[in-house]
Design an enzyme around this catalytic site. Structure first.
Site, mmCIF file in Angstrom:
data_model
loop_
_atom_site.group_PDB
_atom_site.id
_atom_site.type_symbol
_atom_site.label_atom_id
_atom_site.label_comp_id
_atom_site.label_asym_id
_atom_site.label_seq_id
_atom_site.Cartn_x
_atom_site.Cartn_y
_atom_site.Cartn_z
ATOM 1 N N GLU A 188 0.349 -1.324 5.663
ATOM 2 C CA GLU A 188 1.410 -0.798 6.518
ATOM 3 C C GLU A 188 1.191 0.677 6.829
ATOM 4 O O GLU A 188 1.494 1.146 7.930
ATOM 5 C CB GLU A 188 2.769 -0.994 5.837
ATOM 6 C CG GLU A 188 3.959 -0.740 6.748
ATOM 7 C CD GLU A 188 4.479 0.678 6.685
ATOM 8 O OE1 GLU A 188 5.431 0.978 7.402
ATOM 9 O OE2 GLU A 188 3.916 1.523 5.932
ATOM 10 N N ASP A 225 0.836 -1.210 0.000
ATOM 11 C CA ASP A 225 0.000 0.000 0.000
ATOM 12 C C ASP A 225 0.866 1.254 0.000
ATOM 13 O O ASP A 225 2.052 1.207 0.350
ATOM 14 C CB ASP A 225 -0.972 0.002 1.192
ATOM 15 C CG ASP A 225 -0.261 -0.012 2.539
ATOM 16 O OD1 ASP A 225 0.794 -0.653 2.657
ATOM 17 O OD2 ASP A 225 -0.754 0.629 3.485
HETATM 18 ZN ZN LIG Z 1 6.797 2.603 3.858
#
Ligand SMILES: [Zn+2]
Length: 330
Positions: free
Chosen positions: A192, A127
């Site tokens: 993340e 992401d």
């Molecule tokens: Zn990163």
């Protein structure tokens, strides 16, 4: 890592060593964070077949960048398909793990000749942070490449370049006939940028991860502005804190104590003074960036916006501020 930095990412701008390998990872793997990325980045030569190969490398990188995996609605289906196609072309073993529905974690494996040895894990997240499209000189998912070789794309540094470097390093090693002694895993984790709760955290605490017998994990760091890859070691713990204050609402012109805004600003000012004291240590050269506690305000939320663009004549009863402190361990 976040930020709406529109600086281009050339092929040499993708180094990733940092004293804070878990900088944006509240739930990092907490394993030995050490770094021999350099050994994976094989030297290229100037012969024409390699030149041709390099154009393919860039093209694959661009394909990955063109997949819009920006939060809060990342297209994980497309990124998963892309990564599986890369795995297929490299004859790697692949698995898609969904600890949480529609949050796929792509795990690739290059089996080692001695499976009894602890394995190596190369981690990256799929992401990326959101983009303010109007502030970009080129569309953030167009993956435009200019005449100097700079690539403009969200995620070009954080951190699709790293994921692609893992894959391309494996590709070169395979072509050279290398076979690893230890098993090598590559994990491409989701979410993340929003804390990793449904990605790395679930993975790191799973039996699946335990059975991988991981001895060392390489993860993201900072981009390098030149040809040098900096090596660091260290471990950091990020936090995400929201401070919410309350107070009596009141007319915009009235002076009174303990309004929500006033109360929130007591905290903001206090944290600001602490931040300045830590930053001063870095500015004076007494401490490295990774040796102090960093803290940054990430959002402010309070008041009622006026549809006309004027300020609403009201002091709100609630106010919030979000902070990201990052502390050293040990
Ligand atoms: Zn990163």
């Amino acid at each position: 890592m976040s930020g709406d930095n529109n600086s281009p990412s050339g092929r040499n701008h993708c180094a990733y060593f940092h004293p804070n390998p878990s900088m944006a990872k509240p739930f990092s793997f907490n394993l030995l964070p050490l770094f021999f990325h350099c050994s994976l980045l094989l030297p290229s030569s100037a012969t024409s077949p390699i030149q041709d190969d390099e154009s393919h490398i860039i093209s694959r990188f661009q394909q990955y960048l063109q997949i819009n995996t920006s939060q809060p609605s990342p297209d994980y289906q497309k990124s998963t398909q892309f990564l599986l196609s890369q795995s297929l072309s490299l004859s790697l073993e692949s698995q898609v793990l969904e600890f949480v529905e529609r949050k796929p974690l792509v795990l690739l494996k290059w089996p080692g000749s001695d499976p009894s040895l602890p394995s190596i894990l190369l981690n990256s997240h799929t992401d990326v942070v959101p983009s303010e499209h109007s502030k970009w000189t080129h569309p953030p998912f167009g993956s435009h490449i200019d005449e100097k070789g700079n690539i403009f794309a969200r995620g070009s540094q954080d951190m699709k370049c790293v994921g692609m470097q893992y894959l391309e390093a494996v590709r070169k090693l395979k072509v050279s006939g290398f076979r690893p002694k230890r098993s090598l895993y590559m994990s491409f984790v989701p979410d993340e940028e929003i804390g990793g709760v449904h990605g790395a955290r679930k993975f790191a605490s799973s039996d699946f991860f335990k059975n991988m017998n991981v001895g060392i994990v390489l993860d993201e760091g900072l981009a390098s502005p030149n040809e040098n890859y900096r090596l660091f070691y260290g471990e950091r713990t990020p936090w995400m804190i929201v401070i919410k204050s309350t107070g009596a609402p009141g007319h915009g012109a009235k002076l009174y104590d303990n309004s929500a805004m006033e109360n929130l600003f007591l905290s903001i000012e206090s944290i600001g003074r602490f931040r300045a004291s830590q930053f001063d240590l870095v500015k004076s050269g007494l401490k490295a960036e990774g040796e102090v506690i960093s803290v940054n305000m990430a959002f402010l939320k309070a008041g009622t916006p006026s549809p006309t663009g004027f300020v609403m004549n009201l002091q709100p009863s609630e106010a919030e501020a979000g902070f990201i402190p990052n502390t050293t361990n040990g």
